[in-house]
Write a protein that holds these residues in place. Structure first.
Motif, PDB file in Angstrom:
ATOM      1  N   ASP A  90       6.334  -6.268   3.423  1.00  0.00           N
ATOM      2  CA  ASP A  90       6.888  -7.190   4.408  1.00  0.00           C
ATOM      3  C   ASP A  90       6.662  -8.615   3.910  1.00  0.00           C
ATOM      4  OD1 ASP A  90       7.510  -8.761   6.570  1.00  0.00           O
ATOM      5  OD2 ASP A  90       6.527  -7.460   8.039  1.00  0.00           O
ATOM      6  N   ALA A  91       7.726  -9.203   3.353  1.00  0.00           N
ATOM      7  CA  ALA A  91       7.594 -10.523   2.717  1.00  0.00           C
ATOM      8  C   ALA A  91       7.102 -11.575   3.704  1.00  0.00           C
ATOM      9  CB  ALA A  91       8.929 -10.934   2.097  1.00  0.00           C
ATOM     10  N   GLY A  92       7.417 -11.390   4.975  1.00  0.00           N
ATOM     11  CA  GLY A  92       6.992 -12.339   6.001  1.00  0.00           C
ATOM     12  C   GLY A  92       5.480 -12.385   6.196  1.00  0.00           C
ATOM     13  N   LYS A  93       4.784 -11.379   5.701  1.00  0.00           N
ATOM     14  CA  LYS A  93       3.321 -11.337   5.884  1.00  0.00           C
ATOM     15  C   LYS A  93       2.562 -11.696   4.608  1.00  0.00           C
ATOM     16  CE  LYS A  93       3.397  -7.838   9.551  1.00  0.00           C
ATOM     17  NZ  LYS A  93       3.437  -6.374   9.718  1.00  0.00           N
ATOM     18  N   ILE A  94       3.287 -12.121   3.582  1.00  0.00           N
ATOM     19  CA  ILE A  94       2.609 -12.362   2.298  1.00  0.00           C
ATOM     20  C   ILE A  94       1.833 -13.679   2.283  1.00  0.00           C
ATOM     21  CG2 ILE A  94       3.023 -12.905  -0.152  1.00  0.00           C
ATOM     22  CD1 ILE A  94       5.106 -10.700  -0.203  1.00  0.00           C
ATOM     23  N   GLU A  95       2.460 -14.742   2.778  1.00  0.00           N
ATOM     24  CA  GLU A  95       1.844 -16.074   2.591  1.00  0.00           C
ATOM     25  C   GLU A  95       0.447 -16.186   3.186  1.00  0.00           C
ATOM     26  OE1 GLU A  95       5.522 -18.557   3.417  1.00  0.00           O
ATOM     27  OE2 GLU A  95       4.607 -19.622   1.720  1.00  0.00           O
ATOM     28  N   GLU A  96       0.204 -15.504   4.315  1.00  0.00           N
ATOM     29  CA  GLU A  96      -1.133 -15.582   4.931  1.00  0.00           C
ATOM     30  C   GLU A  96      -2.216 -14.930   4.062  1.00  0.00           C
ATOM     31  OE1 GLU A  96      -0.952 -12.096   8.258  1.00  0.00           O
ATOM     32  OE2 GLU A  96       0.807 -13.416   8.172  1.00  0.00           O
ATOM     33  N   LYS A  97      -1.798 -14.153   3.048  1.00  0.00           N
ATOM     34  CA  LYS A  97      -2.774 -13.474   2.180  1.00  0.00           C
ATOM     35  C   LYS A  97      -3.010 -14.205   0.861  1.00  0.00           C
ATOM     36  CE  LYS A  97      -3.587  -9.574   4.532  1.00  0.00           C
ATOM     37  NZ  LYS A  97      -3.441  -8.247   3.983  1.00  0.00           N
ATOM     38  N   ILE A  98      -2.279 -15.286   0.643  1.00  0.00           N
ATOM     39  CA  ILE A  98      -2.416 -16.013  -0.628  1.00  0.00           C
ATOM     40  C   ILE A  98      -3.687 -16.866  -0.608  1.00  0.00           C
ATOM     41  CG2 ILE A  98      -1.364 -17.785  -2.117  1.00  0.00           C
ATOM     42  CD1 ILE A  98       1.383 -16.720  -1.217  1.00  0.00           C
ATOM     43  N   THR A  99      -4.491 -16.732  -1.663  1.00  0.00           N
ATOM     44  CA  THR A  99      -5.708 -17.543  -1.805  1.00  0.00           C
ATOM     45  C   THR A  99      -5.647 -18.268  -3.149  1.00  0.00           C
ATOM     46  OG1 THR A  99      -7.012 -15.927  -3.058  1.00  0.00           O
ATOM     47  CG2 THR A  99      -6.999 -15.667  -0.654  1.00  0.00           C
ATOM     48  N   THR A 100      -6.694 -19.011  -3.473  1.00  0.00           N
ATOM     49  CA  THR A 100      -6.736 -19.702  -4.769  1.00  0.00           C
ATOM     50  C   THR A 100      -6.820 -18.697  -5.922  1.00  0.00           C
ATOM     51  OG1 THR A 100      -9.110 -19.880  -4.503  1.00  0.00           O
ATOM     52  CG2 THR A 100      -7.808 -21.818  -3.897  1.00  0.00           C
ATOM     53  N   PHE A 159      -3.558  -5.906  -0.316  1.00  0.00           N
ATOM     54  CA  PHE A 159      -2.393  -5.221   0.240  1.00  0.00           C
ATOM     55  C   PHE A 159      -1.809  -5.992   1.409  1.00  0.00           C
ATOM     56  CE2 PHE A 159      -4.836  -1.648  -1.671  1.00  0.00           C
ATOM     57  CZ  PHE A 159      -3.874  -1.247  -2.573  1.00  0.00           C
ATOM     58  N   VAL A 160      -0.490  -5.875   1.543  1.00  0.00           N
ATOM     59  CA  VAL A 160       0.226  -6.464   2.668  1.00  0.00           C
ATOM     60  C   VAL A 160       1.027  -5.322   3.277  1.00  0.00           C
ATOM     61  CG1 VAL A 160       2.147  -8.007   3.249  1.00  0.00           C
ATOM     62  CG2 VAL A 160       0.327  -8.807   1.719  1.00  0.00           C
ATOM     63  N   ASP A 161       1.026  -5.226   4.594  1.00  0.00           N
ATOM     64  CA  ASP A 161       1.694  -4.104   5.250  1.00  0.00           C
ATOM     65  C   ASP A 161       3.209  -4.139   4.998  1.00  0.00           C
ATOM     66  OD1 ASP A 161       1.809  -1.737   6.621  1.00  0.00           O
ATOM     67  OD2 ASP A 161       0.894  -2.498   8.466  1.00  0.00           O
ATOM     68  N   ILE A 162       3.860  -3.036   5.321  1.00  0.00           N
ATOM     69  CA  ILE A 162       5.277  -2.874   4.978  1.00  0.00           C
ATOM     70  C   ILE A 162       6.195  -3.112   6.179  1.00  0.00           C
ATOM     71  CG2 ILE A 162       4.844  -1.300   3.081  1.00  0.00           C
ATOM     72  CD1 ILE A 162       5.523   1.048   5.026  1.00  0.00           C
ATOM     73  N   PRO A 173       0.816  -1.217   0.000  1.00  0.00           N
ATOM     74  CA  PRO A 173       0.000   0.000   0.000  1.00  0.00           C
ATOM     75  C   PRO A 173       0.856   1.276   0.000  1.00  0.00           C
ATOM     76  CG  PRO A 173       0.077  -0.910   2.212  1.00  0.00           C
ATOM     77  CD  PRO A 173       0.888  -1.839   1.338  1.00  0.00           C
ATOM     78  N   PHE A 174       2.167   1.135   0.272  1.00  0.00           N
ATOM     79  CA  PHE A 174       3.015   2.323   0.413  1.00  0.00           C
ATOM     80  C   PHE A 174       3.799   2.530  -0.868  1.00  0.00           C
ATOM     81  CE2 PHE A 174       6.611   4.834   2.121  1.00  0.00           C
ATOM     82  CZ  PHE A 174       5.884   5.841   2.727  1.00  0.00           C
ATOM     83  N   SER A 175       3.140   3.185  -1.835  1.00  0.00           N
ATOM     84  CA  SER A 175       3.733   3.374  -3.162  1.00  0.00           C
ATOM     85  C   SER A 175       2.960   4.459  -3.891  1.00  0.00           C
ATOM     86  CB  SER A 175       3.651   2.057  -3.943  1.00  0.00           C
ATOM     87  OG  SER A 175       4.097   2.223  -5.275  1.00  0.00           O
ATOM     88  N   PHE A 176       3.452   4.767  -5.084  1.00  0.00           N
ATOM     89  CA  PHE A 176       2.705   5.646  -5.980  1.00  0.00           C
ATOM     90  C   PHE A 176       1.540   4.837  -6.568  1.00  0.00           C
ATOM     91  CE2 PHE A 176       2.142   7.621 -10.222  1.00  0.00           C
ATOM     92  CZ  PHE A 176       1.665   8.840  -9.772  1.00  0.00           C
ATOM     93  N   ILE A 177       0.439   5.510  -6.831  1.00  0.00           N
ATOM     94  CA  ILE A 177      -0.828   4.868  -7.186  1.00  0.00           C
ATOM     95  C   ILE A 177      -0.742   3.868  -8.349  1.00  0.00           C
ATOM     96  CG2 ILE A 177      -1.543   6.759  -8.742  1.00  0.00           C
ATOM     97  CD1 ILE A 177      -4.023   5.368  -6.291  1.00  0.00           C
ATOM     98  N   ILE A 202       1.408   0.007   9.756  1.00  0.00           N
ATOM     99  CA  ILE A 202       2.792   0.468   9.561  1.00  0.00           C
ATOM    100  C   ILE A 202       2.860   1.407   8.354  1.00  0.00           C
ATOM    101  CG2 ILE A 202       5.200  -0.227   9.254  1.00  0.00           C
ATOM    102  CD1 ILE A 202       4.397  -2.913  10.588  1.00  0.00           C
ATOM    103  N   ALA A 203       2.159   1.038   7.281  1.00  0.00           N
ATOM    104  CA  ALA A 203       2.114   1.914   6.098  1.00  0.00           C
ATOM    105  C   ALA A 203       1.434   3.235   6.449  1.00  0.00           C
ATOM    106  CB  ALA A 203       1.379   1.217   4.959  1.00  0.00           C
ATOM    107  N   GLU A 204       0.394   3.155   7.256  1.00  0.00           N
ATOM    108  CA  GLU A 204      -0.331   4.378   7.610  1.00  0.00           C
ATOM    109  C   GLU A 204       0.528   5.291   8.487  1.00  0.00           C
ATOM    110  OE1 GLU A 204      -4.248   3.212   9.115  1.00  0.00           O
ATOM    111  OE2 GLU A 204      -4.420   1.807   7.429  1.00  0.00           O
ATOM    112  N   ASP A 205       1.274   4.669   9.408  1.00  0.00           N
ATOM    113  CA  ASP A 205       2.157   5.456  10.262  1.00  0.00           C
ATOM    114  C   ASP A 205       3.246   6.126   9.409  1.00  0.00           C
ATOM    115  OD1 ASP A 205       3.198   6.235  12.936  1.00  0.00           O
ATOM    116  OD2 ASP A 205       4.923   5.056  12.259  1.00  0.00           O
ATOM    117  N   ALA A 206       3.816   5.371   8.471  1.00  0.00           N
ATOM    118  CA  ALA A 206       4.828   5.943   7.570  1.00  0.00           C
ATOM    119  C   ALA A 206       4.183   7.054   6.739  1.00  0.00           C
ATOM    120  CB  ALA A 206       5.408   4.868   6.666  1.00  0.00           C
ATOM    121  N   GLY A 207       2.968   6.819   6.294  1.00  0.00           N
ATOM    122  CA  GLY A 207       2.250   7.809   5.490  1.00  0.00           C
ATOM    123  C   GLY A 207       2.023   9.120   6.236  1.00  0.00           C
ATOM    124  N   ARG A 208       1.883   9.029   7.546  1.00  0.00           N
ATOM    125  CA  ARG A 208       1.687  10.253   8.338  1.00  0.00           C
ATOM    126  C   ARG A 208       2.997  10.947   8.664  1.00  0.00           C
ATOM    127  NH1 ARG A 208      -2.395   7.119  10.858  1.00  0.00           N
ATOM    128  NH2 ARG A 208      -0.834   6.193  12.209  1.00  0.00           N
TER     129      ARG A 208
END
Ligand SMILES: *Cc1c(COP(=O)(O)O)cnc(C)c1O
Length: 368
Positions: free
Chosen positions: A110-120, A99-102, A80-84, A334-340
């Motif tokens: 954050d590559a460590g948080k990617i696998e939990e978001k993978i679906t079919t 989206f996966v947090d940074i 989520p922390f990028s240009f549109i 984390i992305a939101e905190d960085a964004g602020r």
């Protein structure tokens, strides 16, 4: 507004102008020799087999999505922390952003948080080398391979960055650069697709050229739905001329970042970002202490003629993404905190030490 010190400034030399004017002396203002030359130089520089120049980084991303056949019903995992554009490119094709947090330090996915978001439905991971900082490509490649996902590198901000002895722009199935005027080198508008896969390169060339066959024998035959995403010859000549001195540009920018780091290291309220790997810097960003009002700081700096910016407002909080997909504040803390808290300071090749001192002294006064 005329800024005393702008946020960014393209660095156009006499030699660049000569190259562009040279093109204007020829009959080839598009589809001439300069584009092919620029593509070849970019592929060689990045260490990939193929490069396809197009008229923006966004167009480059869009064509990769089309080449991989990503579309309705598919999900793409991204930051989520990028240009549109790094999310828009697959939303164009009807795919859904997941989206996966940074990571707090690198500001990359954050590559460590990617696998939990993978679906079919997951088809691809699209990672961004944000601000020039390489994403965690070793981990990303392992995950993509294990789950048979496509991997796409948005290297728009990282031309010349190096991760484990490989250049950014060489990771995943395909990658892109952007040559918008605030990037390390510019063509005005422009972008490039980089890949080792011939099918992807051929598809992108064709789709960028109205759907013509890659080696066009019949000019008015269109074998697929195509676009006009071509990079013109003046732009290609400018890009080629600038790419020739990219190593000098990277060194100049690194020196400026070093001066900022030194002058800001003991300023309370300001956290200088850590640097991993050899980075080609896109912007110079600091993190403000919690409680400091970033927008107030930006407007106080503006009053002194110094242009600063809030890179980035997270993509999931953009009005369109909230409305279209129902994303809300709180989902990616984390992305939101960085964004602020992130503040981009003026940063360009020819920024002088005197100007840096002025920025730093104004910043100190504003924070106090
Ligand atoms: C600049 C940028 C783009 C798009 O580039 P354009 O050439 O402006 O279309 C894409 N992704 C990121 C991360 C960028 O910074």
């Amino acid at each position: 507004m005329i800024w005393k010190i702008p946020l960014s400034k393209p660095d156009i030399k006499e030699s660049d102008k000569k190259e562009v004017l040279g093109v204007l002396e020829t009959p080839y203002l598009s589809l001439g020799p300069k584009l092919a030359e620029f593509e070849k130089a970019a592929a060689r520089f990045t260490g990939v087999k193929y490069a396809v120049g197009v008229n923006s980084g966004t167009a480059a991303l869009h064509l990769i999505i089309k080449a991989l056949g990503i579309g309705p019903g598919d999900e793409v995992i991204t930051t989520p922390f990028s240009f549109i554009s790094s999310a828009n490119c697959f939303v164009y094709e009807g795919a859904r952003p997941v989206f996966v947090d940074i990571n707090e330090k690198t500001l990359n996915i954050d590559a460590g948080k990617i696998e939990e978001k993978i679906t079919t439905k997951t088809r691809a991971i699209l990672a961004v080398d944000v601000f020039g900082q390489p994403a965690d490509w070793a981990k990303l490649e392992t995950i993509a391979k294990k789950h048979k996902l496509f991997l796409i590198e948005d290297s728009a901000e990282a031309l010349g960055s190096v991760y484990k002895r490989k250049k950014c722009g060489s990771f995943g199935d395909a990658a892109i650069f952007s040559f918008y005027p605030n990037k390390q080198i510019t063509t005005g508008e422009g972008g490039m697709i980089l890949t080792d896969k011939k099918e992807i390169a051929d598809f992108c060339w064709s789709a960028a050229n109205q759907g013509r066959k890659a080696v066009a024998s019949k000019w008015l035959e269109h074998v697929r739905l195509g676009y006009n995403y071509r990079l013109d010859e003046m732009s290609a000549a400018l890009g080629l001329s600038q790419l020739k001195r990219i190593e000098t540009v990277i060194r100049q920018r690194e020196k400026i970042a070093g001066l900022y780091n030194k002058k800001l290291s003991r300023v309370s309220g300001i956290e200088v970002l850590e640097k991993k790997h050899k980075i080609s810097r896109f912007v110079y960003v600091v993190k403000l202490a919690k409680g400091l009002n970033r927008n107030r700081i930006i407007s106080e700096m503006a009053k002194k003629g110094i242009q600063c910016s809030n890179y980035f407002q997270p993509i999931h909080l953009q009005p369109f993404y909230q409305k279209e997909f129902g994303f809300k504040a709180g989902l990616f803390p984390i992305a939101e905190d960085a964004g602020r808290r992130t503040l981009a300071l003026p940063f360009f090749n020819n920024l002088s030490e005197k100007e840096i001192d002025f920025v730093v002294s104004c910043l100190k006064k504003t924070i106090r």
